[in-house]
Design an enzyme around this catalytic site. Sequence first.
Site, PDB file in Angstrom:
ATOM      1  N   ASP A 149       0.802  -1.228   0.000  1.00  0.00           N
ATOM      2  CA  ASP A 149       0.000   0.000   0.000  1.00  0.00           C
ATOM      3  C   ASP A 149       0.837   1.281   0.000  1.00  0.00           C
ATOM      4  O   ASP A 149       0.284   2.379   0.132  1.00  0.00           O
ATOM      5  CB  ASP A 149      -0.952   0.004   1.209  1.00  0.00           C
ATOM      6  CG  ASP A 149      -2.105  -0.975   1.017  1.00  0.00           C
ATOM      7  OD1 ASP A 149      -2.583  -1.092  -0.125  1.00  0.00           O
ATOM      8  OD2 ASP A 149      -2.519  -1.608   1.998  1.00  0.00           O
ATOM      9  N   ASP A 162      -5.942  -4.884  -5.675  1.00  0.00           N
ATOM     10  CA  ASP A 162      -5.773  -3.492  -5.230  1.00  0.00           C
ATOM     11  C   ASP A 162      -4.405  -2.931  -5.628  1.00  0.00           C
ATOM     12  O   ASP A 162      -4.234  -1.723  -5.813  1.00  0.00           O
ATOM     13  CB  ASP A 162      -5.906  -3.371  -3.712  1.00  0.00           C
ATOM     14  CG  ASP A 162      -6.972  -4.281  -3.112  1.00  0.00           C
ATOM     15  OD1 ASP A 162      -7.264  -5.330  -3.705  1.00  0.00           O
ATOM     16  OD2 ASP A 162      -7.495  -3.939  -2.041  1.00  0.00           O
TER      17      ASP A 162
HETATM   18  N1  GLY Z   1      -7.017  -1.908  -0.390  1.00  0.00           N
HETATM   19  C1  GLY Z   1      -7.878  -2.433   0.600  1.00  0.00           C
HETATM   20  C2  GLY Z   1      -9.292  -2.172   0.344  1.00  0.00           C
HETATM   21  O1  GLY Z   1      -9.677  -1.744  -0.728  1.00  0.00           O
HETATM   22  O2  GLY Z   1     -10.061  -2.404   1.266  1.00  0.00           O
END
Ligand code: GLY
Length: 379
Positions: free
Chosen positions: A99, A161
């Site tokens: 992330d 993601d």
């Molecule tokens: N990237 C984690 C979510 O979208 O919850």
Amino acid sequence: MQLNEMQTKWAQETLDKTAGKLAKVSRRSKDKIPYTTVNGVHDDKSGEGAIGWWTNGFWGGMMWQMYTLTGEEFYKEVAQDNERKLDANLMDYNKLDHDNGFKWLPTAVANYRVSGDPASRNRGLLAAANLAGRYNSAGRFIRAWNNWDDTADRTGWAIIDCMMNLPLLYWASEELGDPRFYQIAVNHANTARECFVRGDGSVNHIVSFDPVSGGMIESFGGQGYGVGSSWTRGQSWGLYGFTLSYLHTKDAAFLETAERIANYFIANIPESGLIPVDFRQPADVTWEDSTAAAIAACGLIELAKLKEGRQSGIYLDAALKMLKALTEKSFNWNEEEDELLTKCSAAYHEKEHEFSIIYGDYYFLEALMKLTGKELFIW
Ligand code: GLY
């Protein structure tokens, strides 16, 4: 992309109203890094123990968009404060994961793009180097999460993601004139095309690989309803993420993938324009996820810019349909309360549903900035 007169008026008026509310919200929350609201008041993830939370870049990103819109120094200072607070995370290896893009693109890299600050460039490059270090060269994927305090071994896990974090690598390659970051991003995106995106344009959330041989093992439902289902935020990350990989590489395969996901997404938008948590959730479940709508709208607007004629109109109309539905039915316009979007969901199998989440608000603002041609490009 061509907005007609009514669409232009709607976008401008909605942006004005949203910015008006944010002017008040940001004064109240200037010392926080919010994730959600409790009784209309932002919480704060900037303290010790919470600073590594994956959403901690979006508040800064909102402030940079507001700075770009208004030119008011106040927003720049709040965004820079968010960026400095994230240094505690940058120094904590165990709390860094894939992330990094979500955290440092809307903060440090945005700051560097606006101000040229070398300290911000340094933060962005450190975050990019750490992200590149998560690359598994046998499987050609970027590892998503670390192992938390449970029994699951996530060494071979990748998630859809991550497509949204690749732009940190594209940026670092360009900034350093070093193709390694770009190569990792492209390899990951190609693996995601093969292993995450299904023929019908729906996507898996989690795929596990053998971390030694690199072979794909299986997919998991992750934050969606179950294996083979269609978690809507995951569809949105894929839609926008592949569009961004196309923008950064001009590889037609990424555009084809983004459009396949987009066309599947559009075909599943309910009459109401409000997006469920999972397109394949049981018929009697009514939970919505406004974040999925806002993120998908951003991706669709970018696709509308890339296409011409009827296809461009289809993407733009779908984005506007969702954004309008949000403003009419899932939005808190009360200026004394801190959230914008209501009815966001973190995951299908979590107990709590339909609350406010900061990245929903961020992408809603980004979509309006795109429609009015005022956006600071973050990704
Ligand atoms: N990237 C984690 C979510 O979208 O919850």
